[in-house]
Design a protein around this motif. Structure first.
Motif, mmCIF file in Angstrom:
data_model
loop_
_atom_site.group_PDB
_atom_site.id
_atom_site.type_symbol
_atom_site.label_atom_id
_atom_site.label_comp_id
_atom_site.label_asym_id
_atom_site.label_seq_id
_atom_site.Cartn_x
_atom_site.Cartn_y
_atom_site.Cartn_z
ATOM 1 N N TYR A 167 0.766 -1.009 -0.104
ATOM 2 C CA TYR A 167 -0.115 -0.179 -0.034
ATOM 3 C C TYR A 167 0.799 1.260 0.091
ATOM 4 O O TYR A 167 0.603 2.173 -0.684
ATOM 5 N N GLN B 44 -6.883 1.814 -4.451
ATOM 6 C CA GLN B 44 -8.249 1.312 -3.509
ATOM 7 C C GLN B 44 -8.045 -0.075 -3.327
ATOM 8 O O GLN B 44 -8.452 -0.683 -2.434
ATOM 9 N N GLU B 45 -7.570 -0.980 -4.323
ATOM 10 C CA GLU B 45 -7.383 -2.147 -4.390
ATOM 11 C C GLU B 45 -6.554 -2.660 -3.302
ATOM 12 O O GLU B 45 -6.567 -3.724 -2.514
ATOM 13 N N GLU C 4 -6.180 5.479 -9.357
ATOM 14 C CA GLU C 4 -6.821 5.493 -8.046
ATOM 15 C C GLU C 4 -7.402 4.172 -7.624
ATOM 16 O O GLU C 4 -7.591 3.671 -6.606
#
Length: 291
Positions: free
Chosen positions: A71, A89-90, A85
Protein backbone atom coordinates in the motif's frame (compact mmCIF):
# COMPACT_ATOMS: atom_id res chain seq x y z
CA UNK A 1 -47.24 4.60 63.94
CA UNK A 2 -46.20 1.26 62.48
CA UNK A 3 -44.58 0.51 59.14
CA UNK A 4 -46.70 -2.20 57.57
CA UNK A 5 -44.52 -5.09 56.47
CA UNK A 6 -45.30 -7.27 53.46
CA UNK A 7 -44.22 -10.81 54.35
CA UNK A 8 -44.11 -13.38 51.54
CA UNK A 9 -42.41 -16.72 51.06
CA UNK A 10 -39.72 -16.97 48.41
CA UNK A 11 -36.52 -18.72 47.46
CA UNK A 12 -32.92 -17.74 47.00
CA UNK A 13 -31.18 -17.96 43.63
CA UNK A 14 -27.91 -16.82 42.03
CA UNK A 15 -28.04 -13.31 40.59
CA UNK A 16 -26.77 -14.61 37.23
CA UNK A 17 -26.53 -18.01 35.57
CA UNK A 18 -24.69 -18.42 32.26
CA UNK A 19 -24.11 -21.39 29.99
CA UNK A 20 -20.56 -21.40 28.65
CA UNK A 21 -20.07 -22.85 25.17
CA UNK A 22 -17.12 -23.42 22.86
CA UNK A 23 -16.41 -20.51 20.51
CA UNK A 24 -14.04 -22.54 18.32
CA UNK A 25 -13.13 -26.16 17.56
CA UNK A 26 -10.57 -28.06 19.57
CA UNK A 27 -9.77 -30.87 21.97
CA UNK A 28 -9.84 -30.31 25.72
CA UNK A 29 -6.29 -30.52 27.08
CA UNK A 30 -6.59 -28.79 30.47
CA UNK A 31 -9.24 -28.42 33.19
CA UNK A 32 -8.81 -25.29 35.26
CA UNK A 33 -11.69 -25.56 37.74
CA UNK A 34 -13.67 -28.36 39.33
CA UNK A 35 -17.39 -28.30 40.06
CA UNK A 36 -18.29 -26.08 42.98
CA UNK A 37 -15.02 -24.14 42.84
CA UNK A 38 -14.99 -20.36 43.20
CA UNK A 39 -13.38 -18.72 40.17
CA UNK A 40 -12.39 -15.09 39.78
CA UNK A 41 -13.27 -13.20 36.63
CA UNK A 42 -10.92 -14.23 33.83
CA UNK A 43 -9.94 -17.49 35.53
CA UNK A 44 -9.47 -20.47 33.21
CA UNK A 45 -12.18 -23.11 33.31
CA UNK A 46 -11.18 -25.19 30.27
CA UNK A 47 -8.28 -24.94 27.81
CA UNK A 48 -8.36 -26.36 24.27
CA UNK A 49 -5.34 -27.51 22.28
CA UNK A 50 -3.79 -24.82 20.07
CA UNK A 51 -2.85 -27.06 17.13
CA UNK A 52 -1.59 -24.81 14.28
CA UNK A 53 -3.16 -21.60 15.55
CA UNK A 54 0.13 -19.93 16.50
CA UNK A 55 1.45 -20.62 13.02
CA UNK A 56 -1.69 -19.12 11.48
CA UNK A 57 -1.27 -16.04 13.65
CA UNK A 58 2.35 -15.63 12.56
CA UNK A 59 1.33 -15.99 8.91
CA UNK A 60 -1.48 -13.43 9.32
CA UNK A 61 0.94 -10.90 10.83
CA UNK A 62 3.39 -11.40 7.98
CA UNK A 63 0.60 -10.91 5.43
CA UNK A 64 -0.43 -7.63 7.06
CA UNK A 65 3.15 -6.36 6.89
CA UNK A 66 3.33 -7.34 3.23
CA UNK A 67 0.07 -5.54 2.43
CA UNK A 68 1.22 -2.44 4.31
CA UNK A 69 4.42 -2.30 2.23
CA UNK A 70 2.41 -2.75 -0.97
CA UNK A 71 0.00 0.00 0.00
CA UNK A 72 2.75 2.44 0.91
CA UNK A 73 4.50 1.68 -2.39
CA UNK A 74 1.37 2.29 -4.44
CA UNK A 75 0.59 5.42 -2.46
CA UNK A 76 4.02 6.83 -3.34
CA UNK A 77 3.63 5.86 -6.99
CA UNK A 78 0.13 7.32 -7.10
CA UNK A 79 1.46 10.71 -6.02
CA UNK A 80 3.80 10.51 -9.05
CA UNK A 81 0.90 9.49 -11.32
CA UNK A 82 2.26 5.99 -11.96
CA UNK A 83 -0.68 4.23 -10.20
CA UNK A 84 -4.36 4.85 -10.76
CA UNK A 85 -6.90 5.55 -8.01
CA UNK A 86 -8.46 2.12 -8.63
CA UNK A 87 -5.12 0.38 -8.04
CA UNK A 88 -4.63 2.34 -4.81
CA UNK A 89 -8.09 1.40 -3.56
CA UNK A 90 -7.33 -2.23 -4.40
CA UNK A 91 -4.24 -2.06 -2.17
CA UNK A 92 -6.32 -0.55 0.66
CA UNK A 93 -8.91 -3.35 0.33
CA UNK A 94 -6.19 -6.02 0.43
CA UNK A 95 -4.65 -4.42 3.51
CA UNK A 96 -7.99 -4.31 5.34
CA UNK A 97 -8.67 -7.93 4.39
CA UNK A 98 -5.28 -8.93 5.80
CA UNK A 99 -6.00 -7.07 9.04
CA UNK A 100 -9.35 -8.83 9.30
CA UNK A 101 -7.68 -12.22 8.95
CA UNK A 102 -5.14 -11.22 11.59
CA UNK A 103 -7.91 -10.32 14.02
CA UNK A 104 -9.66 -13.63 13.33
CA UNK A 105 -6.43 -15.50 14.05
CA UNK A 106 -5.97 -13.57 17.31
CA UNK A 107 -9.55 -14.28 18.44
CA UNK A 108 -9.28 -17.93 17.47
CA UNK A 109 -6.24 -18.23 19.73
CA UNK A 110 -8.03 -16.40 22.56
CA UNK A 111 -11.00 -18.75 22.26
CA UNK A 112 -8.76 -21.67 23.23
CA UNK A 113 -9.19 -20.60 26.85
CA UNK A 114 -12.75 -20.68 28.21
CA UNK A 115 -12.70 -18.18 31.08
CA UNK A 116 -15.04 -17.08 33.86
CA UNK A 117 -17.08 -14.06 32.66
CA UNK A 118 -17.37 -12.70 36.22
CA UNK A 119 -16.56 -13.62 39.82
CA UNK A 120 -18.58 -16.68 40.73
CA UNK A 121 -18.66 -20.45 41.04
CA UNK A 122 -18.63 -23.35 38.61
CA UNK A 123 -21.97 -25.10 39.01
CA UNK A 124 -21.38 -27.92 36.52
CA UNK A 125 -19.02 -28.99 33.75
CA UNK A 126 -19.95 -31.43 30.99
CA UNK A 127 -16.53 -31.96 29.35
CA UNK A 128 -13.36 -33.77 30.35
CA UNK A 129 -9.79 -33.90 29.08
CA UNK A 130 -9.73 -35.47 25.62
CA UNK A 131 -13.23 -34.43 24.57
CA UNK A 132 -13.39 -32.82 21.13
CA UNK A 133 -15.57 -29.73 20.95
CA UNK A 134 -17.12 -27.94 18.04
CA UNK A 135 -18.22 -24.34 18.03
CA UNK A 136 -21.41 -24.00 20.09
CA UNK A 137 -20.95 -27.19 22.13
CA UNK A 138 -21.86 -26.71 25.83
CA UNK A 139 -18.98 -26.69 28.29
CA UNK A 140 -20.16 -25.57 31.73
CA UNK A 141 -22.73 -23.71 33.78
CA UNK A 142 -21.34 -20.75 35.71
CA UNK A 143 -23.21 -18.83 38.42
CA UNK A 144 -22.75 -15.53 40.18
CA UNK A 145 -22.72 -16.50 43.85
CA UNK A 146 -21.19 -13.19 44.97
CA UNK A 147 -24.66 -11.68 44.65
CA UNK A 148 -27.81 -13.68 45.35
CA UNK A 149 -31.44 -12.79 44.96
CA UNK A 150 -34.57 -13.65 46.91
CA UNK A 151 -37.40 -14.16 44.44
CA UNK A 152 -41.00 -13.97 45.63
CA UNK A 153 -44.49 -12.96 44.49
CA UNK A 154 -46.60 -10.23 46.04
CA UNK A 155 -50.32 -9.68 45.73
CA UNK A 156 -52.03 -7.04 43.60
CA UNK A 157 -52.78 -5.05 46.75
CA UNK A 158 -49.18 -5.13 48.05
CA UNK A 159 -47.44 -4.54 44.71
CA UNK A 160 -48.22 -0.82 44.80
CA UNK A 161 -46.07 -0.49 47.93
CA UNK A 162 -42.97 -2.12 46.38
CA UNK A 163 -40.48 -0.09 44.32
CA UNK A 164 -37.08 -0.75 42.80
CA UNK A 165 -34.23 0.62 44.92
CA UNK A 166 -35.99 0.25 48.27
CA UNK A 167 -34.37 -1.66 51.11
CA UNK A 168 -35.89 -4.90 52.42
CA UNK A 169 -35.00 -7.86 54.60
CA UNK A 170 -35.06 -11.61 54.15
CA UNK A 171 -34.94 -14.48 56.64
CA UNK A 172 -33.22 -17.54 55.21
CA UNK A 173 -34.02 -21.16 55.98
CA UNK A 174 -31.03 -21.18 58.35
CA UNK A 175 -32.67 -18.43 60.40
CA UNK A 176 -30.12 -15.85 59.28
CA UNK A 177 -31.45 -12.38 58.46
CA UNK A 178 -29.95 -10.41 55.58
CA UNK A 179 -30.69 -7.04 54.04
CA UNK A 180 -30.67 -6.03 50.41
CA UNK A 181 -32.19 -3.82 47.74
CA UNK A 182 -35.22 -4.47 45.56
CA UNK A 183 -33.82 -4.82 42.03
CA UNK A 184 -36.92 -5.87 40.11
CA UNK A 185 -40.69 -5.58 40.28
CA UNK A 186 -42.65 -7.21 37.46
CA UNK A 187 -44.59 -4.65 35.41
CA UNK A 188 -47.28 -7.24 34.58
CA UNK A 189 -48.98 -9.73 36.90
CA UNK A 190 -48.76 -13.46 36.37
CA UNK A 191 -51.87 -14.58 34.49
CA UNK A 192 -52.40 -17.67 36.63
CA UNK A 193 -51.84 -16.24 40.13
CA UNK A 194 -52.41 -12.50 39.56
CA UNK A 195 -49.29 -11.81 41.60
CA UNK A 196 -46.24 -9.71 40.77
CA UNK A 197 -42.71 -11.12 40.81
CA UNK A 198 -40.24 -9.30 43.07
CA UNK A 199 -36.49 -9.80 43.43
CA UNK A 200 -34.34 -8.69 46.37
CA UNK A 201 -30.61 -8.41 45.62
CA UNK A 202 -28.20 -9.28 48.44
CA UNK A 203 -24.42 -8.86 48.45
CA UNK A 204 -22.58 -12.11 49.14
CA UNK A 205 -18.89 -11.25 48.58
CA UNK A 206 -17.49 -14.31 50.35
CA UNK A 207 -20.03 -16.70 48.83
CA UNK A 208 -21.11 -17.84 52.30
CA UNK A 209 -24.83 -17.66 51.56
CA UNK A 210 -26.14 -20.65 49.60
CA UNK A 211 -28.61 -20.16 46.78
CA UNK A 212 -31.60 -22.38 46.06
CA UNK A 213 -33.09 -22.52 49.55
CA UNK A 214 -36.38 -21.25 50.93
CA UNK A 215 -36.66 -17.85 52.55
CA UNK A 216 -39.14 -15.28 53.78
CA UNK A 217 -39.10 -11.78 52.38
CA UNK A 218 -40.08 -8.74 54.46
CA UNK A 219 -40.75 -5.54 52.52
CA UNK A 220 -41.60 -2.29 54.34
CA UNK A 221 -44.82 -0.80 52.97
CA UNK A 222 -47.04 2.05 54.12
CA UNK A 223 -47.03 3.68 57.56
CA UNK A 224 -50.27 3.11 59.51
CA UNK A 225 -51.66 3.60 63.01
CA UNK A 226 -52.05 0.30 64.84
CA UNK A 227 -52.71 -1.25 68.25
CA UNK A 228 -50.53 -3.99 69.73
CA UNK A 229 -52.59 -6.87 71.13
CA UNK A 230 -51.94 -10.39 72.30
CA UNK A 231 -52.64 -13.12 69.72
CA UNK A 232 -54.91 -14.72 72.31
CA UNK A 233 -57.35 -11.84 71.80
CA UNK A 234 -57.99 -12.91 68.21
CA UNK A 235 -61.09 -14.95 67.43
CA UNK A 236 -63.15 -16.20 64.48
CA UNK A 237 -66.54 -15.04 63.23
CA UNK A 238 -69.19 -17.27 61.67
CA UNK A 239 -67.60 -16.88 58.23
CA UNK A 240 -64.21 -18.01 59.50
CA UNK A 241 -62.57 -14.59 59.39
CA UNK A 242 -59.89 -13.87 61.97
CA UNK A 243 -60.57 -10.73 63.93
CA UNK A 244 -61.10 -9.11 67.26
CA UNK A 245 -64.18 -8.16 69.28
CA UNK A 246 -64.48 -4.66 70.69
CA UNK A 247 -67.16 -2.67 72.47
CA UNK A 248 -68.25 0.24 70.32
CA UNK A 249 -69.45 3.66 71.40
CA UNK A 250 -73.01 2.30 71.78
CA UNK A 251 -71.86 -0.30 74.31
CA UNK A 252 -72.47 -3.18 71.88
CA UNK A 253 -70.11 -5.96 70.79
CA UNK A 254 -68.59 -5.39 67.36
CA UNK A 255 -66.42 -7.80 65.36
CA UNK A 256 -63.57 -6.21 63.42
CA UNK A 257 -61.68 -8.29 60.86
CA UNK A 258 -58.00 -8.34 61.76
CA UNK A 259 -55.78 -6.19 59.56
CA UNK A 260 -52.39 -7.37 60.81
CA UNK A 261 -49.85 -4.67 60.02
CA UNK A 262 -46.95 -6.36 61.80
CA UNK A 263 -46.25 -9.50 63.83
CA UNK A 264 -43.62 -9.50 66.58
CA UNK A 265 -42.64 -11.70 69.51
CA UNK A 266 -44.46 -9.31 71.84
CA UNK A 267 -47.78 -9.41 69.96
CA UNK A 268 -49.54 -8.45 66.75
CA UNK A 269 -50.21 -4.93 65.54
CA UNK A 270 -53.72 -4.41 64.22
CA UNK A 271 -54.67 -1.56 61.92
CA UNK A 272 -58.20 -0.35 61.24
CA UNK A 273 -59.39 -0.08 64.84
CA UNK A 274 -60.70 3.17 66.36
CA UNK A 275 -57.98 5.36 67.83
CA UNK A 276 -59.21 4.36 71.28
CA UNK A 277 -60.69 0.87 71.40
CA UNK A 278 -62.14 -1.21 74.22
CA UNK A 279 -61.05 -4.74 73.33
CA UNK A 280 -62.67 -7.85 74.79
CA UNK A 281 -59.72 -9.94 75.95
CA UNK A 282 -61.49 -12.68 77.92
CA UNK A 283 -64.59 -14.66 76.95
CA UNK A 284 -64.83 -13.43 73.36
CA UNK A 285 -66.39 -16.73 72.35
CA UNK A 286 -69.39 -16.20 74.64
CA UNK A 287 -70.61 -12.96 73.07
CA UNK A 288 -71.86 -12.19 69.58
CA UNK A 289 -71.83 -9.07 67.47
CA UNK A 290 -74.59 -6.68 68.50
CA UNK A 291 -74.91 -8.05 72.04
Amino acid sequence: EIVRTIAVNGKTAPARVVELSAETDGRVEFIGAERGANVERGGTIVMLDERDRNARLTQARATVKQREVEYEGRLKLQSESYVSEAQLQEAIAQLEAARTELRRAELDLEYMAVRAPFDGALLSRVVEIGDFLKRGDPIATFVDNRTIIVAANVSEFDARHVAVGESAEARLATGEKVRGTIRYVAPVADEATRTFAVELEIDNPAGQLRAGGTSELFIPAETVFAHRVSPSSLTLDDAGNVGIKIINSDGAVEFVVADIALSTNSGVWLAGLPETATIITVGQGFVTSGA
